[in-house]
Design an enzyme around this catalytic site. Structure first.
Site, PDB file in Angstrom:
ATOM      1  N   SER A  11       0.907  -1.073  -0.266  1.00 12.84           N
ATOM      2  CA  SER A  11       0.045   0.029  -0.024  1.00 12.84           C
ATOM      3  C   SER A  11       0.875   1.210   0.184  1.00 12.84           C
ATOM      4  O   SER A  11       1.708   1.538  -0.883  1.00 12.84           O
ATOM      5  CB  SER A  11      -0.899  -0.147   1.137  1.00 12.84           C
ATOM      6  OG  SER A  11      -1.800   1.046   1.084  1.00 12.84           O
ATOM      7  N   HIS A  63      -8.790   0.602  -0.364  1.00 15.98           N
ATOM      8  CA  HIS A  63      -8.656  -0.400  -1.514  1.00 15.98           C
ATOM      9  C   HIS A  63      -9.748  -0.917  -1.922  1.00 15.98           C
ATOM     10  O   HIS A  63      -9.893  -2.173  -2.412  1.00 15.98           O
ATOM     11  CB  HIS A  63      -7.569  -1.405  -1.260  1.00 15.98           C
ATOM     12  CG  HIS A  63      -6.144  -0.870  -0.901  1.00 15.98           C
ATOM     13  ND1 HIS A  63      -5.342  -0.267  -1.705  1.00 15.98           N
ATOM     14  CD2 HIS A  63      -5.654  -0.731   0.421  1.00 15.98           C
ATOM     15  CE1 HIS A  63      -4.212   0.243  -1.230  1.00 15.98           C
ATOM     16  NE2 HIS A  63      -4.180  -0.017   0.117  1.00 15.98           N
TER      17      HIS A  63
END
Length: 390
Positions: free
Chosen positions: A153, A270
């Site tokens: 991430s 996400h």
């Protein structure tokens, strides 16, 4: 990737920035020996196939760097890094970019403030690159022989800076905008992330479908519940509306889930609930001079290497609303012919979560894993891979 290419990647991505003067970094003190000086002659190298270096050197001589993501932050991180060259300059530069004292927050907290998305993402980014400085100081050959990097991430930004794809200050600016936009998107809808340890017969997609139908029955329009992280076999993170996640916890046995746990994050990262954050990050990235990585960096979106700057621009924004394919990335990096050895792997940044995941994905690769400690002041690289993740 040749040794010279790996060297120039680090000098271009971070070390060279020190030579730009007050626009980004303070000029280093006279006589300081850092990455920039060490690698001054590492220019003009020819690029090769990403794993060409392993064909000329034993796999154990090569290295892979893994950069952690949100959730790994802990008060005190950075304490074990301050005695190493350049680290204080990194935090001084971060203070100018962010407008607040990131080092003070990282060292002393409080934890609830550090845990906020707007703070923890920049904190992890800077601590991870500071950990690279420590690793370079103690084991410079690890940096010189690096053949691949990946970040989870927000860790992907640190991996790209390490690989020379963007400068430190510009990368941190993008992380700042990203974190602020994600925080704002999180506050718009009650949402979260649920870690799920399943079994081979677990029905992740069916569970998400059932949870969405449950939300619709409660009057929630366009409910979100979907897999947002692929961690290791039979382990996923599912993100979405809070009501959907509560439904999954209550009905975990129906879907053959062994264990569920809510993660301490502010929103459904996400997933499409992060769509409001895409445009601010896209605009921020337009101001960043992105170059082709000189060390292979793997994208969270599709678990393949980045190919060119346009690829990076597109996928970093897309990553916000796409699942992190970390399990697939581990397979892409470590898959090899039977009998062939594995590179050394270093987790650079707070925590050991990525090491624990690597162990579950590939036990043989994990045997060459180490974590670079960012908490302790002892001058060594922590080689104990067995501490469980926080």
């Amino acid at each position: 990737m040749s040794v010279r290419v790996a060297r120039v990647a680090w000098v271009r991505g971070l070390g060279a920035s020190y030579r730009r003067g007050a626009s980004s970094f303070p000029v280093p003190p006279p006589g300081a020996q850092g990455v920039a000086e060490l690698l001054r002659d590492a220019t003009g190298a020819e690029e090769e196939a990403p794993w060409a270096a392993t064909e000329r050197r034993m796999p154990g001589q090569c290295s892979v760097l893994l950069f952690p993501g949100q959730g790994s932050q802990v008060v005190g991180m950075g304490r074990g890094l301050l005695n190493y060259p350049r680290v204080r300059e990194l935090y001084a530069a971060a203070r100018r970019v962010l407008g607040y004292d990131l080092l003070e927050l990282s060292l002393h907290g409080p934890q609830e403030t550090l845990d906020r998305t707007v703070h923890c993402q920049p904190a992890i980014f800077v601590a991870s690159l500071a950990a690279v400085e420590k690793l370079h100081h103690l084991q410079p050959s690890v940096i010189e022989n690096c053949v691949a990097a990946a970040g989870f991430s927000v860790g992907e930004f640190a991996a790209l800076v390490f690989a020379g794809a963007m400068e430190f200050a510009e990368g941190l600016y993008a992380v700042k905008i990203r974190a602020e936009a994600m925080q704002e998107a999180s506050e718009a809808v009650p949402s979260g992330m649920l870690s799920v340890l399943g079994q081979p017969q677990s029905k992740f997609n069916f569970a998400c479908l059932e949870a969405r139908e449950h939300c619709k029955s409660l009057g929630i329009e366009n409910p979100v519940c979907e897999v947002s992280n692929y961690l290791f076999p039979d382990c996923r993170v599912i993100s979405g509306h809070q009501e959907a996640l509560r439904f999954l916890q209550k009905n975990s046995s129906k879907f053959h889930f062994r264990r569920t746990r809510m993660l301490p994050v502010s929103g459904a990262f996400h997933t499409r609930l992060m769509e409001p954050a895409v445009e601010p990050l896209t605009q921020a990235l337009k101001a960043v001079d992105i170059k082709k990585p000189l060390v292979s960096v793997y994208s969270n979106v599709h678990a393949h290497r980045y190919r060119h700057p346009g690829h990076i621009h597109k996928l970093l924004a897309q990553q916000l609303v796409s699942p992190v394919k970390w399990e697939q990335t581990m397979h892409a990096i470590y898959e090899r012919k039977k009998g062939r050895g594995f590179p050394q792997t270093f987790e650079v940044g707070p925590g050991r979560q990525l090491g624990a995941i690597l162990k579950s994905c590939n036990m043989q690769a994990w045997k060459s894993y180490s974590a670079v400690d960012v908490l302790q002041t002892l001058e060594h690289v922590d080689l104990d891979p067995q501490e469980p993740p926080r």
